[in-house]
Design an enzyme around this catalytic site. Structure first.
Site, PDB file in Angstrom:
ATOM      1  N   THR A 139       0.742  -1.183   0.077  1.00 54.11           N
ATOM      2  CA  THR A 139       0.045  -0.126   0.128  1.00 54.11           C
ATOM      3  C   THR A 139       0.959   1.244  -0.016  1.00 54.11           C
ATOM      4  O   THR A 139       1.942   1.275   0.473  1.00 54.11           O
ATOM      5  CB  THR A 139      -0.793  -0.068   1.318  1.00 54.11           C
ATOM      6  OG1 THR A 139      -1.525   1.249   1.382  1.00 54.11           O
ATOM      7  CG2 THR A 139      -0.173  -0.392   2.421  1.00 54.11           C
ATOM      8  N   GLU A 141       0.255   3.534   1.794  1.00 51.40           N
ATOM      9  CA  GLU A 141       0.329   4.188   3.331  1.00 51.40           C
ATOM     10  C   GLU A 141       1.552   3.953   4.079  1.00 51.40           C
ATOM     11  O   GLU A 141       1.748   4.494   5.031  1.00 51.40           O
ATOM     12  CB  GLU A 141      -0.903   3.561   4.091  1.00 51.40           C
ATOM     13  CG  GLU A 141      -2.339   3.573   3.585  1.00 51.40           C
ATOM     14  CD  GLU A 141      -3.480   3.624   4.588  1.00 51.40           C
ATOM     15  OE1 GLU A 141      -3.229   3.548   5.894  1.00 51.40           O
ATOM     16  OE2 GLU A 141      -4.542   3.721   4.054  1.00 51.40           O
ATOM     17  N   LYS A 169       2.262  -3.182   7.280  1.00 59.36           N
ATOM     18  CA  LYS A 169       2.543  -3.358   6.030  1.00 59.36           C
ATOM     19  C   LYS A 169       3.974  -2.991   5.726  1.00 59.36           C
ATOM     20  O   LYS A 169       4.587  -3.716   4.900  1.00 59.36           O
ATOM     21  CB  LYS A 169       1.614  -2.566   5.192  1.00 59.36           C
ATOM     22  CG  LYS A 169      -0.077  -3.000   5.038  1.00 59.36           C
ATOM     23  CD  LYS A 169      -0.167  -4.178   4.526  1.00 59.36           C
ATOM     24  CE  LYS A 169      -0.146  -4.473   3.032  1.00 59.36           C
ATOM     25  NZ  LYS A 169      -0.547  -5.812   2.664  1.00 59.36           N
TER      26      LYS A 169
HETATM   27  P1  NAD Z   1      -9.812  -7.166   2.440  1.00 57.34           P
HETATM   28  O1  NAD Z   1      -9.822  -6.688   3.866  1.00 57.34           O
HETATM   29  O2  NAD Z   1     -10.853  -6.895   1.570  1.00 57.34           O
HETATM   30  O3  NAD Z   1      -9.483  -8.633   2.218  1.00 57.34           O
HETATM   31  C1  NAD Z   1      -8.553  -9.234   2.962  1.00 57.34           C
HETATM   32  C2  NAD Z   1      -8.672 -10.835   2.654  1.00 57.34           C
HETATM   33  O4  NAD Z   1      -7.652 -11.665   3.393  1.00 57.34           O
HETATM   34  C3  NAD Z   1      -9.994 -11.516   3.174  1.00 57.34           C
HETATM   35  O5  NAD Z   1     -10.563 -12.246   2.317  1.00 57.34           O
HETATM   36  C4  NAD Z   1      -9.394 -12.215   4.651  1.00 57.34           C
HETATM   37  O6  NAD Z   1     -10.225 -13.333   4.700  1.00 57.34           O
HETATM   38  C5  NAD Z   1      -8.008 -12.701   4.071  1.00 57.34           C
HETATM   39  N1  NAD Z   1      -7.082 -12.874   5.171  1.00 57.34           N
HETATM   40  C6  NAD Z   1      -6.913 -11.928   6.251  1.00 57.34           C
HETATM   41  N2  NAD Z   1      -6.118 -12.913   6.910  1.00 57.34           N
HETATM   42  C7  NAD Z   1      -5.672 -13.865   6.456  1.00 57.34           C
HETATM   43  C8  NAD Z   1      -4.629 -15.044   6.912  1.00 57.34           C
HETATM   44  N3  NAD Z   1      -3.924 -14.793   8.138  1.00 57.34           N
HETATM   45  N4  NAD Z   1      -4.557 -16.043   5.998  1.00 57.34           N
HETATM   46  C9  NAD Z   1      -5.454 -16.003   4.761  1.00 57.34           C
HETATM   47  N5  NAD Z   1      -6.245 -14.955   4.669  1.00 57.34           N
HETATM   48  C10 NAD Z   1      -6.469 -14.094   5.310  1.00 57.34           C
HETATM   49  O7  NAD Z   1      -8.665  -6.263   1.872  1.00 57.34           O
HETATM   50  P2  NAD Z   1      -8.320  -5.882   0.600  1.00 57.34           P
HETATM   51  O8  NAD Z   1      -8.943  -4.379   0.439  1.00 57.34           O
HETATM   52  O9  NAD Z   1      -8.850  -6.675  -0.699  1.00 57.34           O
HETATM   53  O10 NAD Z   1      -6.650  -5.702   0.498  1.00 57.34           O
HETATM   54  C11 NAD Z   1      -5.921  -6.633  -0.253  1.00 57.34           C
HETATM   55  C12 NAD Z   1      -4.489  -6.307  -0.135  1.00 57.34           C
HETATM   56  O11 NAD Z   1      -4.137  -5.132  -0.821  1.00 57.34           O
HETATM   57  C13 NAD Z   1      -4.076  -6.025   1.334  1.00 57.34           C
HETATM   58  O12 NAD Z   1      -2.783  -6.467   1.375  1.00 57.34           O
HETATM   59  C14 NAD Z   1      -4.053  -4.365   1.462  1.00 57.34           C
HETATM   60  O13 NAD Z   1      -2.919  -4.138   2.283  1.00 57.34           O
HETATM   61  C15 NAD Z   1      -3.897  -4.143  -0.114  1.00 57.34           C
HETATM   62  N6  NAD Z   1      -3.977  -2.798  -0.577  1.00 57.34           N
HETATM   63  C16 NAD Z   1      -5.475  -2.434  -0.209  1.00 57.34           C
HETATM   64  C17 NAD Z   1      -5.776  -1.304  -0.962  1.00 57.34           C
HETATM   65  C18 NAD Z   1      -7.249  -1.026  -0.694  1.00 57.34           C
HETATM   66  O14 NAD Z   1      -7.461   0.363  -1.218  1.00 57.34           O
HETATM   67  N7  NAD Z   1      -8.175  -1.845  -0.185  1.00 57.34           N
HETATM   68  C19 NAD Z   1      -4.965  -0.355  -1.519  1.00 57.34           C
HETATM   69  C20 NAD Z   1      -3.570  -0.729  -1.516  1.00 57.34           C
HETATM   70  C21 NAD Z   1      -3.118  -2.024  -1.003  1.00 57.34           C
HETATM   71  O1  DAU Z   2      -4.075   3.774   0.399  1.00 56.48           O
HETATM   72  C1  DAU Z   2      -4.325   2.674   0.284  1.00 56.48           C
HETATM   73  C2  DAU Z   2      -5.259   2.349   1.602  1.00 56.48           C
HETATM   74  O2  DAU Z   2      -6.480   2.590   1.476  1.00 56.48           O
HETATM   75  C3  DAU Z   2      -5.259   0.709   1.885  1.00 56.48           C
HETATM   76  O3  DAU Z   2      -4.098   0.214   2.279  1.00 56.48           O
HETATM   77  C4  DAU Z   2      -6.164   0.219   2.644  1.00 56.48           C
HETATM   78  O4  DAU Z   2      -6.341  -1.025   2.988  1.00 56.48           O
HETATM   79  C5  DAU Z   2      -7.499   1.022   2.454  1.00 56.48           C
HETATM   80  O5  DAU Z   2      -8.508   0.620   3.516  1.00 56.48           O
HETATM   81  C6  DAU Z   2      -7.321   2.380   2.229  1.00 56.48           C
HETATM   82  O6  DAU Z   2      -7.275   2.966   3.574  1.00 56.48           O
HETATM   83  P1  DAU Z   2      -7.757   4.470   3.774  1.00 56.48           P
HETATM   84  O7  DAU Z   2      -7.941   4.462   5.297  1.00 56.48           O
HETATM   85  O8  DAU Z   2      -7.404   5.297   3.010  1.00 56.48           O
HETATM   86  O9  DAU Z   2      -9.335   4.022   3.569  1.00 56.48           O
HETATM   87  P2  DAU Z   2     -10.666   4.016   4.105  1.00 56.48           P
HETATM   88  O10 DAU Z   2     -11.786   3.832   3.325  1.00 56.48           O
HETATM   89  O11 DAU Z   2     -10.853   3.487   5.379  1.00 56.48           O
HETATM   90  O12 DAU Z   2     -10.869   5.894   4.220  1.00 56.48           O
HETATM   91  C7  DAU Z   2     -10.613   6.678   3.234  1.00 56.48           C
HETATM   92  C8  DAU Z   2     -10.653   8.242   3.605  1.00 56.48           C
HETATM   93  O13 DAU Z   2     -11.988   8.537   4.180  1.00 56.48           O
HETATM   94  C9  DAU Z   2      -9.630   8.303   4.814  1.00 56.48           C
HETATM   95  O14 DAU Z   2      -9.305   9.758   5.043  1.00 56.48           O
HETATM   96  C10 DAU Z   2     -10.817   8.365   6.099  1.00 56.48           C
HETATM   97  C11 DAU Z   2     -12.065   8.839   5.475  1.00 56.48           C
HETATM   98  N1  DAU Z   2     -13.173   8.253   6.142  1.00 56.48           N
HETATM   99  C12 DAU Z   2     -13.060   7.132   6.318  1.00 56.48           C
HETATM  100  C13 DAU Z   2     -14.179   6.401   6.962  1.00 56.48           C
HETATM  101  C14 DAU Z   2     -14.509   4.891   7.027  1.00 56.48           C
HETATM  102  C15 DAU Z   2     -14.549   9.132   6.685  1.00 56.48           C
HETATM  103  O15 DAU Z   2     -14.087  10.196   6.652  1.00 56.48           O
HETATM  104  N2  DAU Z   2     -15.387   8.401   7.349  1.00 56.48           N
HETATM  105  C16 DAU Z   2     -15.335   6.860   7.522  1.00 56.48           C
HETATM  106  O16 DAU Z   2     -16.632   6.441   7.821  1.00 56.48           O
END
Ligand code: NAD
Ligand code: DAU
Length: 365
Positions: A139, A141, A169
């Site tokens: 990520t 982050e 991470k």
């Molecule tokens: P998510 O939370 O939606 O899904 C995570 C999945 O991992 C789930 O299906 C969960 O059951 C599984 N999991 C958790 N712990 C586990 C374990 N110990 N063994 C096997 N499976 C396990 O997450 P996401 O948003 O799909 O993110 C996926 C990856 O991408 C993460 O590594 C996250 O850090 C990264 N990422 C996410 C974002 C975002 O915006 N969502 C952005 C950049 C990077």
């Molecule tokens: O930047 C990549 C990351 O993006 C990933 O690594 C993380 O797994 C993913 O969860 C996401 O993190 P953020 O914290 O940026 O995402 P989130 O959707 O939780 O929040 C987005 C922005 O919105 C953040 O500035 C917090 C704000 N927010 C979030 C929630 C849940 C609100 O203002 N209100 C809310 O209720």
């Protein structure tokens, strides 16, 4: 006759948001057998994979990346040519409530997966050893927060994580790199910005806002709502991951982003506009009136932005969706898949909403 495949990929976390989108796209593409290892935490949902469960090229295994014996068995049984690690605890607010699960999966579980990958890779010969890859999905982050005038993060930006999630991470990324430097394991790391799209668990901003707006509930915006995220449509991220897997240079890191910086207020406002248009009969129009400013997230990063020139110029990847086209698709998907939302709307989900928002919303003006 069994279907043909040229590779087998061990995909972890393939029942979560990004993993499901990746697995679905890969199953449509064909040619690769996908072994999908997911623990099915609250964020994992096998129902999202209903269309893939009958696919002979998709093998679902419920289990933990930190279970060394299980992972070793999967390597022995399926002989994967690559590991793509999507498995993680992924929600910043949950990491503020309790960091331990983040250490267990994002650090300790990852190290087990690396250790077993190394053992497998060491047993390979010739071409198989040369072409094996371990891809870590990470990520933006890890780089911490940007000031308004700062240039976007590059692959050389220093690690400065703010939340326990980001710290876990970052630690994971260091282990991935260390397994390359110390042992020569052919690793790749992608650092991506905020994803949005189908199948995202409604604890994250965009699906939470859509869900609450449809129900006529308050739309909680942390602090002043002027924090900036760089949004990317999930299918574009998945295509970026596949591109890095197939063309990336071992040991390298690639930033993936959408070049779509938006304040949270802009994002919430756009969702409300889409809903006003797509749900003209809704009693909750205009949805903007549901916006409620609530207590800020502790340690809240002000701005993320990704410089993705490297993955574009070296590997030829670029996103397809703009924020407008991607958000419209996303809102439409949630409207068409209310059954999916209902399924994840469990007692545990309601407990989380109470825990994270109860005091915030009762104290909001
Ligand atoms: P998510 O939370 O939606 O899904 C995570 C999945 O991992 C789930 O299906 C969960 O059951 C599984 N999991 C958790 N712990 C586990 C374990 N110990 N063994 C096997 N499976 C396990 O997450 P996401 O948003 O799909 O993110 C996926 C990856 O991408 C993460 O590594 C996250 O850090 C990264 N990422 C996410 C974002 C975002 O915006 N969502 C952005 C950049 C990077
Ligand atoms: O930047 C990549 C990351 O993006 C990933 O690594 C993380 O797994 C993913 O969860 C996401 O993190 P953020 O914290 O940026 O995402 P989130 O959707 O939780 O929040 C987005 C922005 O919105 C953040 O500035 C917090 C704000 N927010 C979030 C929630 C849940 C609100 O203002 N209100 C809310 O209720």
């Amino acid at each position: 006759m069994s279907p043909e495949f040229h590779d087998t990929w061990l995909v972890t976390g393939g029942a979560g948001f990004i993993g499901v989108n990746f697995v679905q796209a890969q199953c449509r593409r064909g040619g690769v057998r996908v072994v999908n290892l997911d623990r099915l935490t609250y964020a994992g949902n096998p129902a999202s994979l209903a269309g893939q469960m009958e696919d002979p090229l998709h093998i679902f295994v419920q289990g933990d990346i930190g279970d060394a014996a299980l992972v070793r068995d999967l390597f022995a049984q399926y002989r994967p040519t690559a590991v793509l690690n999507f498995a993680a605890e992924s929600h910043v607010d949950r990491s503020i409530m309790g960091a331990q699960p983040f250490v267990e999966t994002n650090v300790a579980g990852l190290v087990t997966l690396l250790q077993e990958s190394l053992r497998h890779w060491r047993g390979l010969r010739d071409q198989a050893r040369q072409s094996f890859r371990f891809l870590q999905v990470s990520t933006d982050e890890v780089y911490g927060s940007l000031a308004p005038e700062d240039p976007p993060f590059t692959e050389r930006s220093l690690y400065a994580p703010s939340s326990p999630y980001a710290a876990s991470k970052a630690a994971g990324d260091h282990f991935v790199r260390a397994f390359h430097k110390t042992h020569g394991l052919p690793v790749l790391t992608t650092n991506c910005s905020n994803n949005y799209g189908p199948y995202q668990f409604p604890e994250k901003l965009i699906p939470l806002i859509i869900h609450n707006a449809l129900a006529g509930e308050k739309l909680p915006v942390y602090g002043d709502g002027m924090q900036i995220r760089d949004w990317i449509y999930v299918a574009d991220h998945c295509e970026g991951v596949r591109t890095v897997l197939e063309k990336g240079k071992p040991g390298e890191t690639y930033n993936i982003g959408g070049r779509c910086e938006r304040t949270n207020l802009e994002v919430v406002g756009s969702i409300c506009e889409h809903l006003d248009r797509l749900r003209p009969q809704s009693p909750h129009r205009p949805h903007q009136e549901l916006i409620t400013f609530v207590e800020d997230r502790p340690g809240h990063d002000r701005r993320y932005a990704i410089n993705d020139s490297k993955v574009r110029s070296d590997l030829g990847w670029q996103p397809v969706e703009t924020f407008d086209s991607g958000l419209l698709k996303t809102v439409a998907w949630y409207l068409e898949h209310q059954d999916w939302i209902e399924q994840v709307h469990t007692g545990a989900y309601r407990d989380w909403i109470r825990l994270n928002y109860g005091d915030r919303l009762s104290e909001a003006k």
